[in-house]
Design a protein around this motif. Structure first.
Motif, short mmCIF file in Angstrom:
data_model
loop_
_atom_site.label_atom_id
_atom_site.label_comp_id
_atom_site.label_asym_id
_atom_site.label_seq_id
_atom_site.Cartn_x
_atom_site.Cartn_y
_atom_site.Cartn_z
N GLY A 15 0.69 -1.35 -0.16
CA GLY A 15 -0.19 -0.09 0.04
C GLY A 15 0.74 1.42 -0.03
O GLY A 15 0.39 2.36 0.17
N SER A 16 1.95 1.27 -0.06
CA SER A 16 2.96 2.34 -0.16
C SER A 16 2.79 3.12 -1.24
O SER A 16 2.28 2.42 -2.57
N PRO A 17 2.98 4.36 -1.53
CA PRO A 17 2.71 5.27 -2.63
C PRO A 17 3.59 4.63 -3.74
O PRO A 17 4.61 4.35 -3.77
N PRO A 18 2.81 4.87 -5.15
CA PRO A 18 4.08 4.44 -6.12
C PRO A 18 5.08 5.43 -6.30
O PRO A 18 5.15 6.35 -6.12
N VAL A 19 6.26 4.81 -6.79
CA VAL A 19 7.57 5.56 -6.93
C VAL A 19 7.53 5.75 -8.48
O VAL A 19 7.67 4.62 -9.27
N HIS A 20 7.68 6.94 -8.96
CA HIS A 20 8.12 7.26 -10.46
C HIS A 20 9.30 6.88 -10.65
O HIS A 20 10.50 7.35 -10.05
N MET A 21 9.36 5.98 -11.66
CA MET A 21 10.83 5.60 -12.09
C MET A 21 11.18 6.10 -13.28
O MET A 21 12.57 6.16 -13.56
N GLY A 22 10.51 6.71 -14.09
CA GLY A 22 11.04 7.38 -15.58
C GLY A 22 9.80 7.25 -16.44
O GLY A 22 8.74 6.68 -16.35
N LEU A 23 10.31 7.90 -17.58
CA LEU A 23 9.33 7.95 -18.86
C LEU A 23 9.92 7.01 -19.83
O LEU A 23 11.08 6.72 -19.90
N VAL A 24 8.88 6.46 -20.59
CA VAL A 24 9.04 5.19 -21.46
C VAL A 24 8.21 5.75 -22.99
O VAL A 24 7.15 6.27 -22.58
N ARG A 25 9.18 5.81 -23.77
CA ARG A 25 8.40 6.22 -25.09
C ARG A 25 7.21 5.13 -25.59
O ARG A 25 7.88 4.14 -25.64
N VAL A 26 6.27 5.46 -25.61
CA VAL A 26 4.96 4.49 -26.20
C VAL A 26 4.55 5.05 -27.47
O VAL A 26 4.35 6.14 -27.78
N LEU A 27 4.69 3.82 -28.40
CA LEU A 27 4.43 4.07 -29.72
C LEU A 27 2.83 3.45 -30.03
O LEU A 27 2.85 2.22 -29.72
N TYR A 28 2.04 4.13 -30.78
CA TYR A 28 0.72 3.53 -31.29
C TYR A 28 1.03 2.91 -32.70
O TYR A 28 1.51 4.01 -33.63
N SER A 29 0.57 1.90 -33.20
CA SER A 29 0.72 1.38 -34.48
C SER A 29 -0.74 0.98 -34.85
O SER A 29 -1.53 0.62 -34.18
N PHE A 30 -1.08 1.40 -36.16
CA PHE A 30 -2.21 0.95 -36.70
C PHE A 30 -2.56 -0.41 -36.69
O PHE A 30 -3.52 -0.90 -36.58
N TRP A 31 -1.61 -1.28 -36.59
CA TRP A 31 -1.64 -2.70 -36.74
C TRP A 31 -1.88 -3.49 -35.31
O TRP A 31 -2.17 -4.62 -35.38
N HIS A 32 -1.75 -2.71 -34.32
CA HIS A 32 -1.99 -3.16 -33.15
C HIS A 32 -3.10 -2.13 -32.25
O HIS A 32 -3.00 -1.03 -32.28
N PRO A 33 -4.12 -2.79 -31.74
CA PRO A 33 -5.32 -2.19 -31.05
C PRO A 33 -4.71 -1.18 -29.78
O PRO A 33 -5.70 -0.50 -29.30
N SER A 34 -3.70 -1.60 -29.42
CA SER A 34 -3.39 -0.57 -28.06
C SER A 34 -1.57 -0.41 -28.17
O SER A 34 -1.19 -1.05 -28.84
#
Length: 130
Positions: free
Chosen positions: A78-97
């Motif tokens: 139940g501890s608060p989440p710890v921010h680890m960093g940013l990750v580049r996320v790409l969306y593709s027409f070929w994948h629904p998410s």
């Protein structure tokens, strides 16, 4: 309830992602289920991927509506989440998410991240995450 079920490292519990059914759905996120039937929501938000880093902790990739990815370290106590960093996320027409996957090294100090950029595999590694 949930999808993408994964056992903890010692197989004493498992986790699942519950996808949002509406905007700001309070049930959306990652839930941890104990073998005795108890369950708790350990993270709220839109989860693209997660992995156990040890028996008491998960790494969770949250994706925002603008496709920005935030990597969180979440403890089951139940501890608060710890921010680890940013990750580049790409969306593709070929994948629904958004398609981003990662795994945690057994020592818990490194992760490997797979991301698809213009349909060609790209692999990254983050070290010393503790």
């Amino acid at each position: 309830q949930g999808t993408f079920l994964r056992w903890s490292r010692e197989a004493t519990r498992f986790a699942a992602v519950v996808n949002a059914r509406r905007l700001d759905d309070p049930a959306a996120g990652v839930w941890v289920y104990e073998l005795d039937g108890k369950r708790q929501q350990v993270f709220k938000g839109w989860v693209a991927y997660y992995a156990w880093s040890d028996e008491q902790q998960l790494l969770i990739l949250e994706v925002k509506a603008d496709l920005s990815g935030i990597l969180w370290r979440v403890r089951c106590d139940g501890s608060p989440p710890v921010h680890m960093g940013l990750v580049r996320v790409l969306y593709s027409f070929w994948h629904p998410s958004p398609r981003v996957q990662f795994d945690v090294h057994p020592d818990g100090r490194r992760i490997v991240i797979e991301a698809f950029d213009l349909h060609q595999a790209d692999i990254s590694m983050i070290e010393n995450i503790r």
